[in-house]
Design a protein around this motif. Structure first.
Motif, PDB file in Angstrom:
ATOM      1  N   LEU A  74      13.612   0.014   1.623  1.00 57.51           N
ATOM      2  CA  LEU A  74      14.516  -1.039   1.166  1.00 57.51           C
ATOM      3  C   LEU A  74      15.975  -0.570   1.186  1.00 57.51           C
ATOM      4  N   THR A  75      16.214   0.678   0.806  1.00 58.46           N
ATOM      5  CA  THR A  75      17.571   1.215   0.843  1.00 58.46           C
ATOM      6  C   THR A  75      18.091   1.225   2.271  1.00 58.46           C
ATOM      7  N   ALA A  76      17.255   1.670   3.217  1.00 60.76           N
ATOM      8  CA  ALA A  76      17.658   1.682   4.625  1.00 60.76           C
ATOM      9  C   ALA A  76      17.909   0.269   5.127  1.00 60.76           C
ATOM     10  N   SER A  95       0.813  -1.225   0.000  1.00 57.51           N
ATOM     11  CA  SER A  95       0.000   0.000   0.000  1.00 57.51           C
ATOM     12  C   SER A  95       0.844   1.271   0.000  1.00 57.51           C
ATOM     13  N   MET A  96       2.173   1.122  -0.052  1.00 59.39           N
ATOM     14  CA  MET A  96       3.058   2.289   0.010  1.00 59.39           C
ATOM     15  C   MET A  96       3.446   2.764  -1.376  1.00 59.39           C
ATOM     16  N   SER A  97       3.812   4.027  -1.443  1.00 63.46           N
ATOM     17  CA  SER A  97       4.267   4.589  -2.709  1.00 63.46           C
ATOM     18  C   SER A  97       5.629   4.004  -3.078  1.00 63.46           C
ATOM     19  N   ARG A  98       5.980   4.116  -4.357  1.00 63.98           N
ATOM     20  CA  ARG A  98       7.278   3.639  -4.829  1.00 63.98           C
ATOM     21  C   ARG A  98       8.416   4.335  -4.081  1.00 63.98           C
ATOM     22  N   GLY A  99       8.260   5.639  -3.832  1.00 68.27           N
ATOM     23  CA  GLY A  99       9.295   6.383  -3.135  1.00 68.27           C
ATOM     24  C   GLY A  99       9.506   5.881  -1.712  1.00 68.27           C
ATOM     25  N   THR A 100       8.403   5.589  -1.012  1.00 69.24           N
ATOM     26  CA  THR A 100       8.512   5.069   0.350  1.00 69.24           C
ATOM     27  C   THR A 100       9.132   3.682   0.347  1.00 69.24           C
TER      28      THR A 100
END
Length: 218
Positions: free
Chosen positions: A148-150, A138-143
């Motif tokens: 995932l990066t973190a 349900s999250m945006s691509r940016g979120t």
């Protein structure tokens, strides 16, 4: 005489209170709480099946009511080697009450690197696995990108990110996985969960490393 409930397993009355707490938080913010009820123990078992054979340090994102936390401890993860991150204030307090020996932190998964540094949880070699109860679908691509990066900035070279979803495919698009240098495979399905849920395991592509990005508190 009735035996007391096993240590770590809430009694029936406590389970009812936990479910009500979870539902009340869902009513307050249905986008942040991805399901109407806590995940089942069946799903928790499918999640912990994807851990390395001898996991050391493990992080849980979105601890919720503690279903995955309990399964991790039963799997043999030592409380000192488990860090649980929960953003919701009431659920964070509930987790602290249930698991006083575990590192339970109120924080945002996007700021994971700063969280583990603040807790002194990071060490050479990184974290072995991250179990996620977050609603990535349900999250945006940016979120998704920031989480995932973190996550991969603190995972060791062979670390894995374990995520469940109610959707029919990976909750992260193939394009974003390619951008981040991540591979995914389906680990199992908890058919008797309500609703049924699939478990996916994300790992680094062998030729790609994800650069650690320091995030700032909001």
């Amino acid at each position: 005489m009735i035996d007391p409930p096993l240590r770590g397993h809430p009694a029936k009355a406590d389970r009812s209170a936990i479910h009500w707490t979870f539902f009340r938080q869902w009513l307050k913010n249905p986008l942040a709480i991805a399901a109407l009820s806590p995940s089942s123990r069946r799903l928790a078992r499918e999640m912990v099946k994807q851990l390395p054979e001898h996991p050391g340090r493990v992080i849980e994102l979105g601890g919720g009511t503690g279903v995955f936390t309990r399964a991790l401890l039963e799997r043999g993860v030592h409380p000192n080697n488990l860090l649980v991150v929960e953003l919701n204030e009431e659920l964070h307090r509930l987790l602290q009450q249930q698991f006083p020996e575990v590192h339970v932190v109120r924080g945002d998964a996007r700021e994971l690197q700063a969280i583990i540094e603040g807790e002194g949880f990071a060490e050479a070699g990184g974290v072995d696995a991250i179990l996620s109860g977050l609603g990535l679908l349900s999250m945006s691509r940016g979120t998704q990108r920031r989480i995932l990066t973190a996550a991969f900035s603190v995972l060791g070279p062979n670390g894995r990110f374990i995520q469940f979803t109610y959707g029919p495919a990976s909750p992260v698009s193939r394009d974003l996985l390619t951008e981040l240098g991540i591979s995914v495979h389906r680990g199992g399905v908890a058919w008797r969960n309500v609703p049924p849920a699939a478990v996916y395991v994300f790992t680094r592509n062998r030729s790609t490393s994800i650069r650690a990005v320091r995030t700032h508190k909001r």
